[in-house]
Design a protein around this motif. Structure first.
Motif, PDB file in Angstrom:
ATOM      1  N   CYS A  68       0.929  -1.341   0.035  1.00  7.08           N
ATOM      2  CA  CYS A  68      -0.124  -0.089   0.048  1.00  7.08           C
ATOM      3  C   CYS A  68       0.950   1.388   0.067  1.00  7.08           C
ATOM      4  O   CYS A  68       2.101   1.072   0.474  1.00  7.08           O
ATOM      5  CB  CYS A  68      -0.918   0.030   1.252  1.00  7.08           C
ATOM      6  SG  CYS A  68      -1.886   1.309   1.454  1.00  7.08           S
TER       7      CYS A  68
ATOM      8  N   SER B 187       0.686   3.614   1.938  1.00  2.00           N
ATOM      9  CA  SER B 187       1.039   3.718   3.239  1.00  2.00           C
ATOM     10  C   SER B 187       2.253   2.870   3.771  1.00  2.00           C
ATOM     11  O   SER B 187       2.984   3.306   4.553  1.00  2.00           O
ATOM     12  CB  SER B 187      -0.237   3.133   4.314  1.00  2.00           C
ATOM     13  OG  SER B 187      -1.348   3.758   4.079  1.00  2.00           O
TER      14      SER B 187
ATOM     15  N   HIS C 181      -0.755  -4.863   5.637  1.00  2.00           N
ATOM     16  CA  HIS C 181      -2.114  -4.628   6.268  1.00  2.00           C
ATOM     17  C   HIS C 181      -3.180  -4.900   5.042  1.00  2.00           C
ATOM     18  O   HIS C 181      -4.228  -4.984   5.707  1.00  2.00           O
ATOM     19  CB  HIS C 181      -2.221  -3.046   7.012  1.00  2.00           C
ATOM     20  CG  HIS C 181      -2.195  -2.168   5.858  1.00  2.00           C
ATOM     21  ND1 HIS C 181      -0.871  -1.650   5.679  1.00  2.00           N
ATOM     22  CD2 HIS C 181      -3.174  -1.613   5.215  1.00  2.00           C
ATOM     23  CE1 HIS C 181      -1.189  -0.623   4.779  1.00  2.00           C
ATOM     24  NE2 HIS C 181      -2.326  -0.327   4.545  1.00  2.00           N
ATOM     25  N   GLU C 182      -2.917  -5.201   3.862  1.00  2.00           N
ATOM     26  CA  GLU C 182      -3.873  -5.587   2.951  1.00  2.00           C
ATOM     27  C   GLU C 182      -3.700  -7.038   2.580  1.00  2.00           C
ATOM     28  O   GLU C 182      -2.645  -7.302   1.932  1.00  2.00           O
ATOM     29  CB  GLU C 182      -3.695  -4.727   1.860  1.00  2.00           C
ATOM     30  CG  GLU C 182      -3.755  -3.267   1.837  1.00  2.00           C
ATOM     31  CD  GLU C 182      -3.631  -2.335   0.796  1.00  2.00           C
ATOM     32  OE1 GLU C 182      -3.592  -2.867  -0.239  1.00  2.00           O
ATOM     33  OE2 GLU C 182      -3.932  -1.141   0.821  1.00  2.00           O
TER      34      GLU C 182
ATOM     35  N   ASP D 154      -8.614  -2.694   2.126  1.00  2.00           N
ATOM     36  CA  ASP D 154      -8.115  -1.167   2.660  1.00  2.00           C
ATOM     37  C   ASP D 154      -8.680  -0.264   1.506  1.00  2.00           C
ATOM     38  O   ASP D 154      -9.625   0.534   1.703  1.00  2.00           O
ATOM     39  CB  ASP D 154      -6.861  -1.059   2.823  1.00  2.00           C
ATOM     40  CG  ASP D 154      -6.244   0.369   3.139  1.00  2.00           C
ATOM     41  OD1 ASP D 154      -6.925   1.091   3.008  1.00  2.00           O
ATOM     42  OD2 ASP D 154      -4.894   0.351   3.459  1.00  2.00           O
TER      43      ASP D 154
HETATM   44 ZN   LIG Z   1      -3.380   0.262   3.015  1.00  2.00          ZN
END
Ligand SMILES: [Zn+2]
Ligand SMILES: NC(=O)c1ccc[n+]([C@@H]2O[C@H](COP(=O)([O-])OP(=O)(O)OC[C@H]3O[C@@H](n4cnc5c(N)ncnc54)[C@H](O)[C@@H]3O)[C@@H](O)[C@H]2O)c1
Ligand SMILES: [Zn+2]
Lengths: 388, 242
Positions: free
Chosen positions: A38, A40, A60-61, A169
């Motif tokens: 991501c 992020s 986190h994805e 996300d």
């Molecule tokens: Zn993300």
């Protein structure tokens, strides 16, 4: 198992680590079938996110197959195919009950760190620093999912991993960014950043009834993808963004502006250079050039929606302009759980096929290279998915 | 001290790419809070344990933290020990999305306290209303003492104090208030204790970043997690070195 680990800014490695275990009754363990990098994660890669530690597992994805469930989890079964939201939420605190899932009170074991900075802590996040809980992330063969009786959403076999992965996300994030604009028929929405989040914000703005979307970036392939989503495009290296937006909206300004860039904005104007120098000298935390521009561009009484991540104390933040124009500012980590069922339904219904953003498909071993490629926007990279 | 530490790190790092902003860039803001946070985070777990071990008074503080203080009803020795310069006071509160009865009942079974008070090993209530408390710190530093509940109003308050002759002199109370039309409960903890080394010892504890208030706050946070979410949030197994 193999996992993608943060070993310092710019230093990502794939290493063997112990398999995750069930730690709490509501947990589940997921065998990851697809995960993504991501924008992020790039903030971590570039060293902008404090409280990362060497060895932290990123990501986190992710989605996958449930291989183990805790004793207190009666909702998931071994074998279920699920997408996991990146925010970790208990479902029972005041904030969860209010639908403010990313502000859950009970999921960040290191809440005290975030409290030092923000007064109160948001929810825990997967693979996103110790300030957000220190949870190992999903760029790995297996991942532990806390509160798995409330977060993960089961997905039907008729949809491929690539079609549903981004429910983790960026689809909900782009959607919430657009929803925060309180779009009414006839509205024009300007979107800064045509990365994955911007792309979903563009399409979501249309799903929510916008008349026009103007997308801003500088990479031709990203602008082209935005155009395929029916956005008018604007290359910020070629024109003066504020002038151009004013011209295109009859001197009125966009009804709402979305900052889908965040704290690492690039720019060609004086303030952007100022940010760059200050952050490189450790004198500022963020480069809020896009946020300044969005506030400057927005019409009177309009909304600035900020899905882009900011981390610290912003320098030269034009609150006076926001005040003078009576703007509404909306922001935050996405309240993921709120959007999962309805956005899954939209995918099933064929309103959108989120796989359109994918440009690179790799294995875990390629992850370090792909962090570099995605960060440099080399090879026309827009979204990388990893199949462990 | 922390600032100096930062300067050194920064100087050593001048040859690294400018993108390595990380924690250092936050520090450059010069916020005292951040400096503290940074210090806390850079400290290795071993270092942190060392720091705590070096201040057993902190553990006195912790162990003295059980609820139960109401001024005026303390026995003479508790009153003297906790008066003036010698007493450390902690006040914390937290709100739970549960009816007051649920929270009160959980707390009143004082055997439950070690489930969220991290440094308590056990609490046992005897039929005569007195209780025996055991706390263990790093390096098996262990203390035990006896206490009694001297005031108790169902769904409102529990107050207790250490018994004469205890290692730890302390008193405290916990109040339960129904708020938001009874949907939620506000728990307020007041406690007072006398660390053996007096206020100076407490200052040392504070310097190491974990003031008694913070410990109580973490305990209350765990109480909330346990009762609302049904479990205490953990990101990693207990044996994970980080
Ligand atoms: Zn993300
Ligand atoms: N709020 C949330 O919950 C949430 C969730 C996911 C991502 N994010 C954030 O959203 C942001 C975007 O994520 P992404 O995955 O799309 O990242 P990305 O890096 O792929 O995209 C960022 C885009 O912004 C463009 N950009 C840079 N400077 C610009 C400028 N001055 N004007 C216009 N465009 C500019 C870049 O060219 C790039 O295309 C990041 O900050 C990310 O952290 C937030
Ligand atoms: Zn919650």
């Amino acid at each position: 198992m193999k996992a993608v680990r943060y070993c310092g800014a710019g230093d990502i490695r794939v290493e063997h680590v112990p398999d995750p275990q069930i730690l709490n009754p509501r947990d589940a363990i997921v065998k990851v079938t697809a995960t993504a990098i991501c924008g992020s994660d790039l903030h971590i890669y570039n060293g902008y996110i404090p409280t990362m530690q060497t060895g932290d597992i990123l990501g986190h994805e992710f989605m996958g197959e449930v291989v183990e469930v805790g004793s207190g989890n009666s909702r998931l079964k071994v074998g279920d195919r699920v997408v996991v939201p990146f925010t970790i939420a208990c479902g029972r605190c005041y904030f969860c009950k209010e639908g403010l899932w990313s502000l859950c009170d009970n999921s960040n074991p290191n809440a005290w760190m975030a409290e030092k900075i923000s007064g109160y802590s948001g929810s825990g996040l997967f693979g996103y620093s110790h300030m957000y809980g220190g949870y190992p992330g999903g760029q790995a063969e297996y991942a532990r999912v806390p509160f798995a009786d409330i977060g993960p959403i089961r997905v039907p076999d008729s949809l491929t991993d690539e079609q549903v992965l981004f429910l983790s996300d960026i689809f909900p994030t782009g959607y919430m960014a657009a929803e925060n604009c309180s779009i009414r028929p006839g509205d024009t929405i300007a979107v800064w950043g045509c990365g994955p989040v911007g792309q979903f914000a563009i399409r979501s703005a249309y799903l929510l009834g916008a008349e026009r979307v103007i997308a801003i970036d500088r990479y031709p392939e990203r602008l082209a993808l935005a155009a395929r989503g029916r956005a008018e495009t604007l290359n910020y290296t070629e024109v003066d963004v504020l002038d151009e937006l004013r011209m295109r909206t009859g001197g009125q300004g966009p009804d709402a502006c979305i900052d889908a860039v965040g704290l690492e904005a690039h720019g060609t104007t004086l303030d952007a250079w100022y940010d760059r120098i200050k952050t490189s000298m450790y004198l500022a935390t963020d480069r809020p050039h896009v946020l300044r521009q969005a506030i400057g561009a927005c019409r009177k009484g309009g909304t600035v929606s900020i899905p882009g991540v900011y981390g610290g104390w912003l320098d030269k933040f034009p609150l006076g302009a926001a005040f003078a124009k009576g703007l509404t500012l909306k922001m935050g980590q996405t309240h993921m759980h709120r959007y999962l069922p309805s956005l899954l339904a939209r995918i099933e219904h064929g309103d959108i096929d989120p796989s359109f953003v994918i440009t690179h498909r790799v294995t875990l071993d390629d992850a370090p290279d792909m962090y570099r490629t995605f960060n440099e926007k080399d090879d026309k990279c827009i979204k990388v998915i990893i199949k462990p | 001290m922390l600032q100096f530490n930062f300067m050194t790190t920064h100087a050593l790092r001048h040859d690294m790419p400018s993108s390595i902003a990380s924690t250092e860039s936050w520090l450059a803001l010069g916020s005292a809070t951040l400096l503290l946070l940074y210090g806390a985070m850079r400290r290795s777990p071993a270092g942190a344990l060392g720091a705590i071990a070096a201040t057993p008074l902190l553990y006195r503080g912790i162990t003295g933290r059980w609820p139960g203080f109401l001024a005026g009803v303390m026995p003479e020795d508790t009153k003297t020990a906790l008066s003036g310069e010698r007493g450390v006071r902690v006040h914390e509160s937290i709100r739970l999305e549960l009816p007051v009865n649920d929270v009160y009942r959980f707390w009143r079974r004082i055997e439950n306290l070690p489930r969220f008070m991290s440094h308590l090993e056990s609490v046992a209530e005897n039929p005569d209303g007195r209780s025996h408390w055991v706390a263990v710190g790093p390096g098996d530093y262990r203390i035990e003492w006896d206490a009694e509940i001297f005031n108790e109003v169902e769904n409102q308050t529990i107050a207790w104090r250490s018994l004469p002759g205890s290692d730890v002199v302390s008193a405290g109370s916990v109040n339960f208030d129904a708020v938001r039309s009874g949907q939620s409960t506000q728990v307020s903890v007041n406690l007072q204790y006398a660390p053996p080394a007096g206020r100076a010892g407490d200052l040392v504890a504070r310097l190491f970043g974990r003031a008694p208030t913070q410990i109580v706050r973490e305990d209350l946070r765990r109480l909330k997690q346990l009762l609302e979410a049904g479990e205490v949030a953990h990101a990693r197994p207990a044996d994970d070195p980080r």
